[in-house]
Write a protein that holds these residues in place. Structure first.
Motif, PDB file in Angstrom:
ATOM      1  N   ASP A  55       0.828  -1.204   0.000  1.00  0.00           N
ATOM      2  CA  ASP A  55       0.000   0.000   0.000  1.00  0.00           C
ATOM      3  C   ASP A  55       0.864   1.256   0.000  1.00  0.00           C
ATOM      4  O   ASP A  55       0.545   2.244  -0.685  1.00  0.00           O
ATOM      5  CB  ASP A  55      -0.929   0.001   1.215  1.00  0.00           C
ATOM      6  N   THR A  56       1.975   1.225   0.766  1.00  0.00           N
ATOM      7  CA  THR A  56       2.881   2.372   0.795  1.00  0.00           C
ATOM      8  C   THR A  56       3.485   2.612  -0.584  1.00  0.00           C
ATOM      9  O   THR A  56       3.554   3.754  -1.070  1.00  0.00           O
ATOM     10  CB  THR A  56       4.011   2.138   1.817  1.00  0.00           C
ATOM     11  N   VAL A  80       3.566   5.194  -6.048  1.00  0.00           N
ATOM     12  CA  VAL A  80       3.283   5.054  -7.481  1.00  0.00           C
ATOM     13  C   VAL A  80       2.309   6.149  -7.917  1.00  0.00           C
ATOM     14  O   VAL A  80       2.502   6.809  -8.946  1.00  0.00           O
ATOM     15  CB  VAL A  80       2.687   3.651  -7.786  1.00  0.00           C
ATOM     16  N   GLN A  81       1.256   6.334  -7.123  1.00  0.00           N
ATOM     17  CA  GLN A  81       0.245   7.324  -7.455  1.00  0.00           C
ATOM     18  C   GLN A  81       0.841   8.728  -7.464  1.00  0.00           C
ATOM     19  O   GLN A  81       0.521   9.550  -8.341  1.00  0.00           O
ATOM     20  CB  GLN A  81      -0.914   7.240  -6.463  1.00  0.00           C
ATOM     21  N   GLU A  82       1.722   8.991  -6.492  1.00  0.00           N
ATOM     22  CA  GLU A  82       2.366  10.310  -6.428  1.00  0.00           C
ATOM     23  C   GLU A  82       3.201  10.569  -7.674  1.00  0.00           C
ATOM     24  O   GLU A  82       3.126  11.650  -8.280  1.00  0.00           O
ATOM     25  CB  GLU A  82       3.243  10.400  -5.176  1.00  0.00           C
ATOM     26  N   HIS A  83       4.019   9.577  -8.058  1.00  0.00           N
ATOM     27  CA  HIS A  83       4.872   9.745  -9.255  1.00  0.00           C
ATOM     28  C   HIS A  83       4.024   9.810 -10.523  1.00  0.00           C
ATOM     29  O   HIS A  83       4.381  10.510 -11.479  1.00  0.00           O
ATOM     30  CB  HIS A  83       5.885   8.608  -9.342  1.00  0.00           C
ATOM     31  N   LYS A  84       2.906   9.076 -10.555  1.00  0.00           N
ATOM     32  CA  LYS A  84       2.014   9.150 -11.708  1.00  0.00           C
ATOM     33  C   LYS A  84       1.473  10.562 -11.877  1.00  0.00           C
ATOM     34  O   LYS A  84       1.412  11.093 -12.998  1.00  0.00           O
ATOM     35  CB  LYS A  84       0.842   8.180 -11.524  1.00  0.00           C
ATOM     36  N   GLU A  85       1.054  11.144 -10.753  1.00  0.00           N
ATOM     37  CA  GLU A  85       0.490  12.490 -10.811  1.00  0.00           C
ATOM     38  C   GLU A  85       1.532  13.488 -11.322  1.00  0.00           C
ATOM     39  O   GLU A  85       1.226  14.332 -12.181  1.00  0.00           O
ATOM     40  CB  GLU A  85      -0.024  12.897  -9.436  1.00  0.00           C
ATOM     41  N   VAL A  86       2.772  13.376 -10.795  1.00  0.00           N
ATOM     42  CA  VAL A  86       3.838  14.280 -11.239  1.00  0.00           C
ATOM     43  C   VAL A  86       4.146  14.033 -12.713  1.00  0.00           C
ATOM     44  O   VAL A  86       4.298  14.982 -13.505  1.00  0.00           O
ATOM     45  CB  VAL A  86       5.112  14.087 -10.386  1.00  0.00           C
ATOM     46  N   SER A 134       9.757  11.323 -18.050  1.00  0.00           N
ATOM     47  CA  SER A 134      10.205   9.941 -18.291  1.00  0.00           C
ATOM     48  C   SER A 134      10.842   9.344 -17.047  1.00  0.00           C
ATOM     49  O   SER A 134      10.655   8.155 -16.753  1.00  0.00           O
ATOM     50  CB  SER A 134      11.204   9.902 -19.454  1.00  0.00           C
ATOM     51  N   LYS A 135      11.594  10.168 -16.298  1.00  0.00           N
ATOM     52  CA  LYS A 135      12.193   9.679 -15.048  1.00  0.00           C
ATOM     53  C   LYS A 135      11.097   9.241 -14.067  1.00  0.00           C
ATOM     54  O   LYS A 135      11.216   8.206 -13.410  1.00  0.00           O
ATOM     55  CB  LYS A 135      13.055  10.771 -14.414  1.00  0.00           C
ATOM     56  N   HIS A 136      10.064  10.050 -13.964  1.00  0.00           N
ATOM     57  CA  HIS A 136       8.963   9.694 -13.055  1.00  0.00           C
ATOM     58  C   HIS A 136       8.219   8.457 -13.555  1.00  0.00           C
ATOM     59  O   HIS A 136       7.753   7.647 -12.754  1.00  0.00           O
ATOM     60  CB  HIS A 136       8.000  10.880 -12.904  1.00  0.00           C
ATOM     61  N   HIS A 137       8.142   8.297 -14.880  1.00  0.00           N
ATOM     62  CA  HIS A 137       7.496   7.095 -15.429  1.00  0.00           C
ATOM     63  C   HIS A 137       8.320   5.848 -15.081  1.00  0.00           C
ATOM     64  O   HIS A 137       7.752   4.800 -14.731  1.00  0.00           O
ATOM     65  CB  HIS A 137       7.352   7.206 -16.938  1.00  0.00           C
ATOM     66  N   GLU A 138       9.643   5.975 -15.169  1.00  0.00           N
ATOM     67  CA  GLU A 138      10.506   4.856 -14.788  1.00  0.00           C
ATOM     68  C   GLU A 138      10.325   4.512 -13.311  1.00  0.00           C
ATOM     69  O   GLU A 138      10.318   3.335 -12.920  1.00  0.00           O
ATOM     70  CB  GLU A 138      11.975   5.204 -15.069  1.00  0.00           C
ATOM     71  N   LYS A 139      10.179   5.552 -12.482  1.00  0.00           N
ATOM     72  CA  LYS A 139       9.965   5.338 -11.047  1.00  0.00           C
ATOM     73  C   LYS A 139       8.614   4.652 -10.817  1.00  0.00           C
ATOM     74  O   LYS A 139       8.493   3.767  -9.950  1.00  0.00           O
ATOM     75  CB  LYS A 139      10.007   6.676 -10.310  1.00  0.00           C
ATOM     76  N   LEU A 177       8.437   1.123  -8.864  1.00  0.00           N
ATOM     77  CA  LEU A 177       7.651   0.998  -7.634  1.00  0.00           C
ATOM     78  C   LEU A 177       6.465   0.051  -7.817  1.00  0.00           C
ATOM     79  O   LEU A 177       6.114  -0.698  -6.903  1.00  0.00           O
ATOM     80  CB  LEU A 177       7.154   2.369  -7.191  1.00  0.00           C
ATOM     81  N   ALA A 178       5.857   0.084  -9.004  1.00  0.00           N
ATOM     82  CA  ALA A 178       4.726  -0.808  -9.273  1.00  0.00           C
ATOM     83  C   ALA A 178       5.176  -2.266  -9.261  1.00  0.00           C
ATOM     84  O   ALA A 178       4.457  -3.145  -8.761  1.00  0.00           O
ATOM     85  CB  ALA A 178       4.084  -0.466 -10.617  1.00  0.00           C
ATOM     86  N   ASP A 179       6.372  -2.528  -9.802  1.00  0.00           N
ATOM     87  CA  ASP A 179       6.914  -3.896  -9.777  1.00  0.00           C
ATOM     88  C   ASP A 179       7.153  -4.352  -8.343  1.00  0.00           C
ATOM     89  O   ASP A 179       6.832  -5.501  -7.976  1.00  0.00           O
ATOM     90  CB  ASP A 179       8.219  -3.964 -10.574  1.00  0.00           C
TER      91      ASP A 179
END
Length: 301
Positions: A78-79, A84-90, A186-191, A195-197
């Protein structure tokens, strides 16, 4: 106790272990033997019940450990999903910003018409070719005038194109800014992917831990059933032992009463005999030593 004795428990109630008829009809010696058998079997079954309770408790403890492990994976998952959600938003914000910048680049290109016409080198080469033709070929006045006009037109195109390119410095900066924003997205997408993995790994481990907890809980429930089985059998043997003991006390009491009655009967018989001897003594009959002892024993002498 052997595995066979652990798995083959005859769960009976006390009435089935020994009936009322058996209690009444069996001899005292037989009942004493039965009581010993019930006591020994009760102790064995209590020991088995205790062993099974211990195994059940160990399994329940392992179940709790697995549930705690699963819960820890859930919290980690969950953490990570929150991150993941934070990086997705950014990432989405940056992509939107980059798209807006690239749209401005396209608009600026259209304004400068940089995507239309020929580049400077090409125009310069065409001008040089026309000038070379003017200098080397014999042309009529009309042809030469037409060629001069072409050269002039090309020079105007060259100058206009050159001025536009000189004014495109802002465009290059805008393109550079847009590309930088896209790279940051792209960096945030990689993150997000990383994190999703990791979150998925914790999710899979959580599922596995819950599955193991369920399996162990099933074992604990089965062991609890075996504990109840052994405990109920122990209780039945204890009750049977108590019933036999109660009957033995009744027999002891009955024997004591019979002995008491026998003593009282003998005493009465001795008193009657002594009274008869005493009557003979009063009538003047000579008494022997045994007769005197009987009178003394009954208190008549």
């Amino acid at each position: 106790m052997s595995e066979e004795s652990e798995t083959n428990i005859e769960v009976s109630n006390a009435d089935e272990l020994i009936t009322d008829e058996e209690l009444q009809n069996k001899s005292k010696g037989q009942l004493i033997k039965k009581a010993g058998q019930f006591r020994d079997r009760r102790n064995e079954l209590n020991q088995l019940a205790s062993s099974r309770a211990s195994k059940r408790d160990d399994l329940n403890a392992k179940t709790r450990e697995k549930v705690d492990e699963a819960q820890e994976h859930r919290e980690n998952r969950d953490t990570l999903n929150e991150r993941v959600q934070e990086h997705k938003e950014v990432r989405n914000e940056l992509n939107a910003e980059a798209n807006e910048l690239f749209d401005r680049v396209e608009d600026l290109k259209e304004d400068l018409e940089l995507d239309e016409g020929k580049d400077l080198e090409e125009l310069k080469e065409e001008i040089e070719q026309l000038e070379f033709k003017q200098q080397t070929e014999v042309l009529s006045s009309e042809e030469e005038q037409e060629l001069i006009q072409k050269i002039e037109n090309k020079r105007e195109q060259y100058q206009s194109r050159k001025e536009k390119l000189e004014d495109s410095g802002d465009l290059e900066e805008l393109v550079e800014e847009a590309e930088e924003v896209r790279a940051e997205a792209s960096k945030h997408h990689e993150k997000v992917t990383e994190l999703a993995d990791r979150a998925q790994k914790h999710h899979n481990e959580m599922i596995e831990a819950y599955r193991e907890a369920d399996d162990i809980r099933d074992e604990a429930d089965e062991m609890h059933e075996k504990f109840v089985e052994a405990q109920e059998a122990a209780d039945a043997h204890h009750e049977a032992f108590v019933r036999v003991q109660k009957r033995l006390r009744e027999l002891d009491k009955q024997e004591e009463e019979e002995r008491k009655e026998e003593r009282e009967a003998k005493q009465e018989e001795a008193r009657e005999e002594a009274e008869e001897i005493y009557e003979r003594f009063k009538e003047g009959e000579t008494l022997d030593t045994e007769d005197l002892r009987k009178l003394q024993k009954t208190g008549l002498l």
